[in-house]
Design a protein around this motif. Sequence first.
Motif, PDB file in Angstrom:
ATOM      1  N   ILE A  69      -8.905  -2.026   3.459  1.00 20.30           N
ATOM      2  CA  ILE A  69      -8.564  -2.473   4.806  1.00 20.30           C
ATOM      3  C   ILE A  69      -7.610  -3.663   4.763  1.00 20.30           C
ATOM      4  O   ILE A  69      -6.810  -3.879   5.679  1.00 20.30           O
ATOM      5  N   LEU A  70      -7.676  -4.429   3.670  1.00 21.08           N
ATOM      6  CA  LEU A  70      -6.756  -5.555   3.497  1.00 21.08           C
ATOM      7  C   LEU A  70      -5.322  -5.050   3.342  1.00 21.08           C
ATOM      8  O   LEU A  70      -4.380  -5.657   3.848  1.00 21.08           O
ATOM      9  N   LYS A  71      -5.181  -3.922   2.675  1.00 16.16           N
ATOM     10  CA  LYS A  71      -3.846  -3.337   2.523  1.00 16.16           C
ATOM     11  C   LYS A  71      -3.315  -2.869   3.878  1.00 16.16           C
ATOM     12  O   LYS A  71      -2.115  -2.999   4.162  1.00 16.16           O
ATOM     13  N   ASN A  72      -4.190  -2.322   4.722  1.00 16.71           N
ATOM     14  CA  ASN A  72      -3.757  -1.938   6.067  1.00 16.71           C
ATOM     15  C   ASN A  72      -3.222  -3.135   6.831  1.00 16.71           C
ATOM     16  O   ASN A  72      -2.199  -3.055   7.514  1.00 16.71           O
ATOM     17  N   SER A  73      -3.914  -4.271   6.694  1.00 14.13           N
ATOM     18  CA  SER A  73      -3.476  -5.484   7.368  1.00 14.13           C
ATOM     19  C   SER A  73      -2.144  -5.968   6.822  1.00 14.13           C
ATOM     20  O   SER A  73      -1.259  -6.400   7.569  1.00 14.13           O
ATOM     21  N   LEU A  74      -1.981  -5.882   5.510  1.00 16.68           N
ATOM     22  CA  LEU A  74      -0.708  -6.284   4.889  1.00 16.68           C
ATOM     23  C   LEU A  74       0.439  -5.404   5.364  1.00 16.68           C
ATOM     24  O   LEU A  74       1.559  -5.888   5.584  1.00 16.68           O
ATOM     25  N   LEU A  75       0.174  -4.126   5.538  1.00 16.38           N
ATOM     26  CA  LEU A  75       1.214  -3.214   6.030  1.00 16.38           C
ATOM     27  C   LEU A  75       1.638  -3.595   7.445  1.00 16.38           C
ATOM     28  O   LEU A  75       2.823  -3.518   7.796  1.00 16.38           O
ATOM     29  N   ARG A  76       0.662  -4.013   8.271  1.00 13.57           N
ATOM     30  CA  ARG A  76       1.001  -4.418   9.637  1.00 13.57           C
ATOM     31  C   ARG A  76       1.817  -5.719   9.642  1.00 13.57           C
ATOM     32  O   ARG A  76       2.735  -5.873  10.450  1.00 13.57           O
ATOM     33  N   VAL A  77       1.463  -6.639   8.746  1.00 15.75           N
ATOM     34  CA  VAL A  77       2.265  -7.866   8.621  1.00 15.75           C
ATOM     35  C   VAL A  77       3.683  -7.516   8.202  1.00 15.75           C
ATOM     36  O   VAL A  77       4.663  -8.026   8.764  1.00 15.75           O
ATOM     37  N   LEU A  78       3.804  -6.642   7.224  1.00 15.40           N
ATOM     38  CA  LEU A  78       5.121  -6.253   6.724  1.00 15.40           C
ATOM     39  C   LEU A  78       5.934  -5.551   7.802  1.00 15.40           C
ATOM     40  O   LEU A  78       7.150  -5.790   7.936  1.00 15.40           O
ATOM     41  N   LYS A  79       5.271  -4.729   8.582  1.00 20.10           N
ATOM     42  CA  LYS A  79       5.978  -4.065   9.685  1.00 20.10           C
ATOM     43  C   LYS A  79       6.545  -5.097  10.654  1.00 20.10           C
ATOM     44  O   LYS A  79       7.718  -5.013  11.071  1.00 20.10           O
ATOM     45  N   ASN A  80       5.750  -6.074  11.021  1.00 21.20           N
ATOM     46  CA  ASN A  80       6.222  -7.099  11.953  1.00 21.20           C
ATOM     47  C   ASN A  80       7.292  -7.988  11.335  1.00 21.20           C
ATOM     48  O   ASN A  80       8.160  -8.519  12.040  1.00 21.20           O
ATOM     49  N   ASP A  90      -0.770   3.386   8.726  1.00 18.91           N
ATOM     50  CA  ASP A  90       0.001   2.141   8.751  1.00 18.91           C
ATOM     51  C   ASP A  90       1.276   2.268   7.926  1.00 18.91           C
ATOM     52  O   ASP A  90       2.286   1.622   8.227  1.00 18.91           O
ATOM     53  N   GLY A  91       1.222   3.100   6.882  1.00 20.56           N
ATOM     54  CA  GLY A  91       2.428   3.343   6.089  1.00 20.56           C
ATOM     55  C   GLY A  91       3.520   4.013   6.901  1.00 20.56           C
ATOM     56  O   GLY A  91       4.696   3.636   6.816  1.00 20.56           O
ATOM     57  N   TYR A  92       3.138   4.979   7.720  1.00 21.88           N
ATOM     58  CA  TYR A  92       4.121   5.644   8.583  1.00 21.88           C
ATOM     59  C   TYR A  92       4.681   4.680   9.633  1.00 21.88           C
ATOM     60  O   TYR A  92       5.868   4.729   9.970  1.00 21.88           O
ATOM     61  N   GLU A  93       3.820   3.815  10.165  1.00 21.52           N
ATOM     62  CA  GLU A  93       4.293   2.825  11.135  1.00 21.52           C
ATOM     63  C   GLU A  93       5.336   1.903  10.492  1.00 21.52           C
ATOM     64  O   GLU A  93       6.365   1.583  11.103  1.00 21.52           O
ATOM     65  N   LEU A  94       5.051   1.472   9.271  1.00 20.64           N
ATOM     66  CA  LEU A  94       6.009   0.630   8.547  1.00 20.64           C
ATOM     67  C   LEU A  94       7.307   1.396   8.301  1.00 20.64           C
ATOM     68  O   LEU A  94       8.409   0.860   8.510  1.00 20.64           O
ATOM     69  N   TRP A  95       7.201   2.626   7.860  1.00 20.52           N
ATOM     70  CA  TRP A  95       8.366   3.471   7.584  1.00 20.52           C
ATOM     71  C   TRP A  95       9.241   3.601   8.825  1.00 20.52           C
ATOM     72  O   TRP A  95      10.458   3.439   8.778  1.00 20.52           O
ATOM     73  N   HIS A  96       8.597   3.858   9.954  1.00 20.19           N
ATOM     74  CA  HIS A  96       9.348   4.004  11.204  1.00 20.19           C
ATOM     75  C   HIS A  96      10.091   2.718  11.551  1.00 20.19           C
ATOM     76  O   HIS A  96      11.269   2.745  11.945  1.00 20.19           O
ATOM     77  N   SER A  97       9.426   1.575  11.380  1.00 20.29           N
ATOM     78  CA  SER A  97      10.077   0.302  11.691  1.00 20.29           C
ATOM     79  C   SER A  97      11.248   0.032  10.748  1.00 20.29           C
ATOM     80  O   SER A  97      12.297  -0.459  11.168  1.00 20.29           O
TER      81      SER A  97
END
Length: 991
Positions: free
Chosen positions: A630-641, A678-685
Amino acid sequence: MDLSYENLSTVLSIANGSERNPEQQQAESQLKAWETQKGYHFLLQEIYLKEELPLQLRWLAVICFKNGIEKYWRSSRANAISKEEKTQIKSRLFNLVGEKNNQLAIQNGHSIARIVRFDFPMEWPTLFDDLANSLEENVFRKGDMVATNNLLLILNQVIKTVAVVRVGRARHAMQSKAPIITPVLIRSYLKLFQQWTSVSLDLGLMEVCYLCLKTLRRIITEGFDRPHKNTDVVEFMTISIQHLQMLVVEHEKYSASDMLERYVKCYSKLYVGLISSNPTSFVLFPCSVDIITTFMSLLEHKAELIYNSTEENSFWETLALKGFMILKKIIAFIYKRGAVVLKERNEREEVNAAIQKLTNEVFTTQVVQHLCDLIIEWYLRLKPSDLESWLLEPEEWCNEEISTSWEYQIRPCAENFFQDLITFFKDSLSGFVLNKISNGLANNNNSVDEILSKDAILCTFQLSASSIADTVDFDQLLKDIFIPEGLKNELAENRIVKRRVCLIISEWVSVKCSRESRVEIFRLLVDFLNPDNKINDAVVKLTAIQTLKRVIDDWDFNKYDFHSFLNDFVKLCIQFLGSVEYTESKLYIFNILATMLQRCNPLVDHATLIDILSVIPDYWNSVSSDNESILKNSLLRVLKNLVVSLNDKSTETYRISIPLITTCCTGDTDTFALLSEDGYELWHSVLQYCPTNVDPTSQEELVNLLPLVPHGLLNATEILPTIMSIIRSYALISPDILCGDIGMGIFRALSGYLANMREDAYTVFISLMDILLLQISNNEQFVNNLIGSGLFNAMALFVLDENHDVVSGNKIFLLFSRIAMGSSELFFQMVDHFAIDKKKLFDTWIDNLDRNGNPRNKKLNLIGLLSLCARAIPSKDNVLPLKFAQITKKILLFLEEVNETTEGNCTAYEQDLIYEDIDDYCYSDQDITPHGEKKRYQALIESKDPVFKTNLKSLLAQVLSELRNTLNDTDFRQLISMNDEYSIEKLQTMI
C-alpha cells in the motif's frame, strides 16, 4: 469404481490421509466424480451417523455432505439430489442428536440449516413443531443434556439461516411458528438457569443454558414483528434483566469461568438487536426503563474500574460499550421522532407513546446533563494505559487512535455518544457544555491530572463543533486560548494539549474558521512539526500532519495564503519521514505530500518538487513485503502529482516513472493486481503532461510502453476509462503506432465492449476515435484495423440498436461523419462489407440530427452527410438521393441558426469539444499552464478539423455545382424538385 458404502468409506479414508500423494489425489477425484451419482449423499450421511467409525472419517463425510447439500439439494440444479434420496436423508437428520463430539454436531446443524433454507416451509412445514417437541422431550422428560445441546445447535443455525431470507415465504413462516417454539425455549432456559445458579457451577449445564439463551436472542429478534405484544416474550424480557443484574452483582463469585461474561454479553446483544430491529417494541416493554437505567448505572459505577484497567476489551469495558450502544440507539430513536417503517395504522400511536415514555421517564434534562458529566470525568480522559502506550510506543499508539473504529474502543465510543448527546439535546446541553468548557479552560497545566482534565474539556469543544458553532467565536478562541495552549512547552505532558488542539482544528476548520485564522493555523502546525522542540514527539507530529491534510482538503482552502508555508511543510514532512518506523505513518506523510502537490499546483517551486522526487526510489525499494505494498500505491500517487506539477518539465521524472509504470502495468506479475490501478493513473498523467517539444529519446521510451496496454484493456475493465485515456494520449502523441497489430488488438477489444460500455468509458472512446479519424482516417492499415477488428460494424450496430439513447448514438454518427469526410467511397465500402441496412442507417442518422443540440457536432454531421450525397447521387445509390432534400433543408435551417465567418468558423463551435474531459483536474485555475495533451489537441483541431475551416454554405454550393456538372439536366432538375418551396428558393441562389 462403483459407488457403495464400503468403497466410499475406503476412498474417504484415503482422501483423509495426512500426506499429499498421487493416491490421495485419485481419491479426491473419485469423490468429485461420485458427487452427481444417485445415493452418494445418503451414503455420506450413513457414514457420519455411525459413531463406531473413526472421528476423522466421519468428519470428512459430514463436510462433503454439507457441501453437497449446498450444491445439489435445490431441485433446479443440474444433477440435483432425487426426491427419494432427499426423503431418506431427511428421515435421519435428527439421528445425531446424541452425538458427543461438539464440532461434528455443529457441522450436522449447518447441514440441516442448508436443507431448511431450500425446503422450509413448502417441503417441511412441521420443522419448528418437530424441533419444539424434541426439545420438550429431551429437556423436561428425559433430561438429556447432550441431545438438548445438539437440538439447540440445530435450532440456532436454522433461525440464523431463515432470518437472512428476504425473498419468499420462509421468514414469514418462521414468524408464524415463533409463538410455538419460543415458550419451550423460555421454559428450558429457566429450568437450566435455575439448576446451574442454585445447585452447582456445572460448566456443561451452563453451556447448554447459554446456547438456549443465544437461540432465544435470535428468535425474539427475528421471529416477532411486534414482540412487545407477546406475553411470553414480555415475561422473558423482564426475567432477562433480572438475571443480568444478578450476574453482574455476583460477577466475582463466578469469576472462575468466562461463561458468566458470555451470558451478560448475550443479554446485551439481545437488547441491542431488539432496539436495532424494532425500537418501538423495545421501549414499550414494561422492563425497558429498567434495562436502560441498569446500563446507565453500570456506566457510572464501573467507570473508575474501566478507566484504570490495563486489560484491553475487558469484561466491564465490553459491557460499557454495549451500554453506550443501547443509549445511542435509543436517543437516536427519540431525535428522529420515530422515523421508522409503519406496518399498521395504529403503530404511529405506539411510536408516539414510546417517545413520550423515554422523554418523561428516562432522558430528562437532569439525566442527560449527568451523563455528560460522567462521560467527561471518566470516559473522555486519556487512561493511564493510554499514557503508558504513548510513552513507550508513541507512533504505534497514534496510528491506532487514528484508525480505531468507535464501536470497539471505549473512549472513541464515548466520544461518538457525546456527539449524539450534544446534537440531539442541543437546547438543554449547549449552555451546560459551554459552561463546563469555560470553567475547565481556567485550569493551569501544573500537573498531569490537570492536563488530562483540560484535555477532556477541550475534547468536548472538539466534539460539539456542529452544535455550538453559532454561539461561539472560534476565531477569537483560537487566538486567545488554543494557540497559546498549543505553544506551551513547560511540561512534557503539554504534548497532550498540543494533540488536542490539532484535533479541535480538524473538527472546526470546516465548520467555522476564517481565512486569517487558517494562516495562524499554518504557523502553529509548522511549530508542531519543528524537530528541535522535543515535546513535539511522533504523536504530535502525526496528528499535526492529519490536521494539515484536513485544512488543505477543505473547500475554503486558499493556496495563496498557504504559499509562504509550503516549502517549510514539505521539508518538515520529508525530514519527519526519516524518523518514522510504521507503514501507516509513512502513508500519512506521503498522502499529505500528494495532497499539497495537488492543491497547491502550480505554486510549488521546482527545487521542492525535485526534493520530493528524490525520496521516491529509496522508499519504493525499501518496501519488502506485500503487506507494505500500500506504501507503493501512495508513492505512485505522489509521483503522479509530481508529474502534474512539473508539467512541461515532467520529463525529469521519466528515469523513475517509466520503470515504475513498467513494473506496475506488466500483466501476469505479482505486482499487477496490487499496483496496476495507480500505475495506469501515473502512466496517463505522464502521457498527458508530456511536453509538445519532447525529445526523441523520451518519446521513444513512452512509445515502448504501448505493448503493455492490451493486457490491461482485457483484464482491468474496472478502470477501463483510464486505460482508454492512455490509448487516447498515444493517439495524440504518435497515432501511427495504432495502425499495426497492437492497434488491431485494441480495436478488437473495444468492439467487444462497445455495446455495453459504461458512460464514462464511452465518452473516452468517442474522443479517442475522433482524434484518430482526424489524423489517420486515410491510412490503409488503420482502415484495415477498423474493418478487420469489427469495430466499424460494432459502431453501426450500436446506432441501430433502439435500446441506446439518441445522445450516445449521435456521438457515433459524428465518427461516421469523420470517415465520410475523409473518404465517402471508403464509408460506403465499409457499409457494404458488413451488409449494414443503409436505409435504416441513414433514416436514423437524419432523424437524430433534430435532437443534436451541439452546433459543432451538428455541422460535422451535416458535412459528413453532404459528402456522402456528393458520392452517392452520381452513382445512382438507391437511398441517399431520396434523402438529399431532407439533408439540404436541415443545412439551410442550420445556417439560419449560426453566423459563420467566410472561413466557416463561429463562436458556437469553440465549445463542447468531443474531448470533453480534457480540462479535468486543475484547469479551473487560470494560473496553470495547459499541459502538453491540451496543446496537442488544440493544435490538431485548429489545423485539421473542417468544422473551423469549411464554410457550410459554400460547401453546399460546391456540391450542387458538382452535381449539376455530373448529372444530366433532367436528373438534376428532378433532384432539386424534391425539395420544398423554401429550400428551392434558397438553392436557386447557389446554383
